[in-house]
Design a protein around this motif. Structure first.
Motif, PDB file in Angstrom:
ATOM      1  N   TYR A 230     -10.376  -7.004  -0.389  1.00  0.00           N
ATOM      2  CA  TYR A 230     -10.066  -5.995   0.626  1.00  0.00           C
ATOM      3  C   TYR A 230     -11.122  -4.890   0.585  1.00  0.00           C
ATOM      4  O   TYR A 230     -11.893  -4.754  -0.368  1.00  0.00           O
TER       5      TYR A 230
ATOM      6  N   GLY B 297      -6.305   0.966  -7.408  1.00  0.00           N
ATOM      7  CA  GLY B 297      -6.219  -0.389  -6.888  1.00  0.00           C
ATOM      8  C   GLY B 297      -6.257  -1.445  -7.970  1.00  0.00           C
ATOM      9  O   GLY B 297      -6.580  -1.176  -9.126  1.00  0.00           O
TER      10      GLY B 297
ATOM     11  N   THR C  44      -3.221   5.216  -2.113  1.00  0.00           N
ATOM     12  CA  THR C  44      -4.149   6.205  -1.575  1.00  0.00           C
ATOM     13  C   THR C  44      -3.564   7.587  -1.815  1.00  0.00           C
ATOM     14  O   THR C  44      -2.366   7.814  -1.631  1.00  0.00           O
TER      15      THR C  44
ATOM     16  N   ILE D 293      -8.192   6.840  -4.784  1.00  0.00           N
ATOM     17  CA  ILE D 293      -7.630   5.509  -4.576  1.00  0.00           C
ATOM     18  C   ILE D 293      -7.392   4.872  -5.938  1.00  0.00           C
ATOM     19  O   ILE D 293      -8.239   4.960  -6.834  1.00  0.00           O
TER      20      ILE D 293
ATOM     21  N   VAL E 255       0.861  -1.183   0.000  1.00  0.00           N
ATOM     22  CA  VAL E 255       0.000   0.000   0.000  1.00  0.00           C
ATOM     23  C   VAL E 255       0.896   1.231   0.000  1.00  0.00           C
ATOM     24  O   VAL E 255       1.821   1.337   0.818  1.00  0.00           O
TER      25      VAL E 255
ATOM     26  N   ILE F  16      -2.343  -1.114  -3.873  1.00  0.00           N
ATOM     27  CA  ILE F  16      -3.255  -0.041  -3.507  1.00  0.00           C
ATOM     28  C   ILE F  16      -2.448   1.248  -3.411  1.00  0.00           C
ATOM     29  O   ILE F  16      -1.358   1.262  -2.833  1.00  0.00           O
TER      30      ILE F  16
ATOM     31  N   CYS G 299     -13.999   4.951   0.428  1.00  0.00           N
ATOM     32  CA  CYS G 299     -13.619   3.537   0.520  1.00  0.00           C
ATOM     33  C   CYS G 299     -14.027   2.812  -0.761  1.00  0.00           C
ATOM     34  O   CYS G 299     -15.083   3.100  -1.344  1.00  0.00           O
TER      35      CYS G 299
ATOM     36  N   ALA H 123     -10.449  -0.873   0.822  1.00  0.00           N
ATOM     37  CA  ALA H 123      -9.379   0.121   0.842  1.00  0.00           C
ATOM     38  C   ALA H 123      -9.996   1.500   1.032  1.00  0.00           C
ATOM     39  O   ALA H 123     -10.906   1.889   0.295  1.00  0.00           O
TER      40      ALA H 123
END
Length: 340
Positions: free
Chosen positions: A236, A197, A140, A195, A101, A138, A229, A238
């Motif tokens: 998951y 992913g 962020t 995000i 991440v 991932i 999110c 995230a």
């Protein structure tokens, strides 16, 4: 900003012979306006009233929170969103690589002091290079514009994982006074959090977004803070957020709202027991008052960068192994956390 009546300026700015000093008046007026802008800050130089939200582009899905809980989020990039996975096909074997991440705050609104000092349009390219070098599953993102996520950085994930499905999600911050409209970058694009992913090919049709505006806000001149999110059932949840800098006590209430209320509600709706990870700029530090560790629920690990960037992750992922990644064009290092 409403102009002052012209006669009031003529009364002050006149020549000795009684004729209006037009050029002098304009020059002094310009100096006064610059001084006012310097005091008032970004609010006077931001673009005009935001455009109404429009229908998402083809292949982009909009997720709008309950009325009064902020602007709509978007999810895009999943060409497999219309695929239908054959349940009789065997699952692909798990990869023998750590699950990674990457948290990045890119200072890319165009307003913050770090933009002129460090960024000047270079942080997004640096982030692209960082993503392709570290290959996180991932990413962020905080302090970014919508197109930074959708157009500039999503291709880095495509390059890293050409045989899988990768997505981008973006949540605008709310603009004052009520947060119903998106806050804007200096260039007029929507400003907020995002995000990136990866999900295995054939598993992308169930990916969805949960989002909202915090009930507690820092107030002027702060933008209205939000959370985002992405739920990838079986893989998951995230999440990312960028909490207020105005008040650490309000930032803590925002954090507790996310981990104690919003995330449990999301998990109940989705019904998946997949692990949760939250990364972002919390504007809270370990050892601070309040202490970010007081926001970590039972059953979760915490890893911080020594400053305000934090990761909170379910213990199912294993013990986090963090390391800092230097960034030249923003005022935060990259925060890269792997799980063996």
């Amino acid at each position: 900003m409403t102009s002052l009546p012209r006669r009031s300026w003529r009364g002050v700015m006149s020549r000795a012979d009684g004729r209006p000093g037009g050029i002098r008046a304009v020059a002094v007026l310009g100096v006064l306006l610059l001084l006012v802008a310097a005091v008032a800050g970004p609010a006077l130089v931001r673009p005009g009233p935001p455009r109404a939200q429009v229908e998402p582009a083809p292949g982009v899905r909009a997720f709008c929170p309950e009325a009064g809980r902020g602007p709509c989020a978007e999810l895009g990039g999943l060409s497999g969103a219309v695929d239908r996975h054959d349940p009789d096909l065997p699952s692909a074997p798990p990869e023998q690589v750590p699950f990674g991440v990457l948290q990045l705050n890119l200072c890319n609104s165009g307003f913050a002091g770090c933009y002129a000092q460090l960024n000047n349009g270079r942080a997004v390219d640096e982030a692209y290079a960082t993503i392709t070098a570290l290959r996180p599953q991932i990413v962020t993102l905080n302090e970014i514009c919508r197109e930074d996520v959708a157009s500039a950085l999503h291709p880095a994930m495509v390059r890293n994982f050409p045989d899988d499905q990768v997505f981008w999600a973006f949540q605008p911050a709310g603009d004052l006074p009520d947060g119903s409209r998106p806050y804007r970058c200096r260039n007029g694009d929507e400003y907020g959090i995002g995000i990136l992913g990866r999900v295995r090919a054939g598993h992308s049709d169930a990916v969805s977004v949960f989002n909202g505006l915090y009930p507690d806000q820092g107030g002027y001149p702060d933008e209205m803070r939000v959370w985002l999110c992405v739920a990838a059932p079986g893989a998951y949840y995230a999440c990312t957020t960028h909490l207020t800098y105005i008040s650490s006590s309000i930032a803590m209430r925002q954090c507790r709202r996310l981990v104690d209320v919003d995330i449990p509600e999301m998990r109940a709706v989705v019904g998946s027991t997949a692990p949760v990870l939250v990364a972002g700029d919390f504007n809270l530090a370990a050892g601070g008052s309040p202490d970010i560790r007081d926001c970590v629920p039972a059953g979760y690990h915490h890893a911080g960068d020594g400053g305000v960037q934090q990761l909170i992750a379910g213990t199912e992922l294993g013990v986090p192994q963090p390391r800092s990644h230097p960034m030249r064009h923003t005022d935060h290092p990259g925060w890269f956390v792997t799980f063996p």
